[in-house]
Motif scaffolding. Structure first.
Motif, PDB file in Angstrom:
ATOM      1  N   PHE A  21       0.824  -1.205   0.000  1.00 33.86           N
ATOM      2  CA  PHE A  21       0.000   0.000   0.000  1.00 33.86           C
ATOM      3  C   PHE A  21       0.860   1.258   0.000  1.00 33.86           C
ATOM      4  N   LEU A  25       1.650   1.523  -3.961  1.00 31.30           N
ATOM      5  CA  LEU A  25       0.523   2.364  -4.362  1.00 31.30           C
ATOM      6  C   LEU A  25       0.812   3.850  -4.142  1.00 31.30           C
ATOM      7  N   ARG A  94      -5.165   6.637 -10.350  1.00 27.65           N
ATOM      8  CA  ARG A  94      -4.325   5.599  -9.748  1.00 27.65           C
ATOM      9  C   ARG A  94      -5.113   4.776  -8.724  1.00 27.65           C
ATOM     10  N   ALA A  98      -6.272   0.764  -9.007  1.00 27.18           N
ATOM     11  CA  ALA A  98      -5.892  -0.160  -7.932  1.00 27.18           C
ATOM     12  C   ALA A  98      -7.106  -0.709  -7.195  1.00 27.18           C
TER      13      ALA A  98
END
Length: 296
Positions: A21, A25, A94, A98
């Motif tokens: 994460f 990410l 984004r 995800a």
């Protein structure tokens, strides 16, 4: 020195999901893989910009058998992160790709990490990071997270917590918000329950504010003593010196120096690549490595 949040430290039980994460990410760099200096069996991971500069750092204690948290009478919550001007569309795309659900309110995106920690991405008028602070990943340099922006104190009596910051630091508040600088702030909010809180997955252990240097930290320590505040300890963490206090609501507050930083035991290029120990723990490496908690 203009006040700012130095770092925030939280608890998680799953390092792989946590790294996925925050590194993959959100695009932060893994800047330090070390141990909790108060419990050497516990891993302590740090994420931030390329240098791991104060103001960019989020840290996690890895506790494999960590249970559910209960946010009741007092707790710290939310990680507010600032992003550059005109970068909000990039982050919406984004997160969508995800499959992270989010809510948009004006220039802010609200979503949760795997431990149900609430994350706020807030677009500011600030320029993007200087190239030397940019992390080498798939996020364009002009879209990368700039650093910490905010967090929340939840307490039974907000006035007492606001008075704590005013007495110790001369920080003033407006509508239960303390502005640290032109963009950054903390909110001091009333608790919804007076039942006891319990730390668990996603709990924020403490929020740390920056101290300019050793002299500033020592002066703050002396002032805290003169005000009869609840002092936990003042200690050298190697990467910075820290003063830990308890505000009246019961939450842990740290003040940490901005130097010497994370390169005392690793080169800048190698930050986060292996288990690092500050010099005063290095001679205990074999024993520490033998007893580290293993993830379940």
């Amino acid at each position: 020195m203009i006040p700012f949040i130095h770092h925030v430290s939280l608890l998680t039980r799953n390092s792989s999901a946590n790294q996925s994460f925050y590194i993959e990410l959100l695009g932060l760099r893994f800047v330090k893989h070390t141990v909790n200096q108060d419990n050497h069996r516990m891993i302590h991971d740090y994420y931030g910009n390329y240098y791991g500069a104060p103001g960019s750092v989020i840290t996690f204690f890895i506790v494999p058998l960590l249970g559910q948290r209960y946010d009741n009478d007092h707790f710290l919550s939310t990680i507010g992160l600032k992003i550059p001007k005109d970068s909000l569309p990039f982050w919406k795309t984004r997160l969508t790709e995800a499959q992270i659900s989010f809510e948009q309110r004006e220039n802010k995106l609200y979503f949760f990490d795997p431990d149900q920690i609430e994350i706020h991405l807030i677009e500011t008028d600030l320029p993007f990071l200087e190239e030397k602070y940019q992390v080498k990943n798939d996020i364009p340099g002009d879209k990368q997270i700039l650093g910490l922006l905010s967090t929340e104190f939840h307490v039974v009596e907000p006035k007492k917590t606001l008075a704590f910051f005013n007495r110790l630091l001369d920080w003033n508040s407006s509508d239960q918000r303390i502005y640290l600088n032109d963009t950054d702030f903390i909110d001091v909010l009333p608790s919804v329950s007076q039942e006891k809180s319990r730390m668990g997955r996603g709990s924020m252990d403490h929020v740390a504010f920056a101290a300019a240097d050793d002299q500033a930290l020592d002066a703050l320590y002396e002032k805290a003593k003169s005000l009869n505040l609840v002092i936990e300890k003042i200690v050298n963490r190697g990467y910075f010196r820290s003063l830990y206090l308890r505000e009246p609501g019961g939450n842990r507050v740290e003040f940490a120096t901005v130097s010497p930083g994370f390169t005392i035991d690793e080169t800048l290029e190698d930050l986060g690549k292996s288990l690092a120990l500050p010099p005063f723990l290095e001679e205990q490496r074999k024993e520490i490595e033998k007893k580290i908690y293993q993830e379940k």
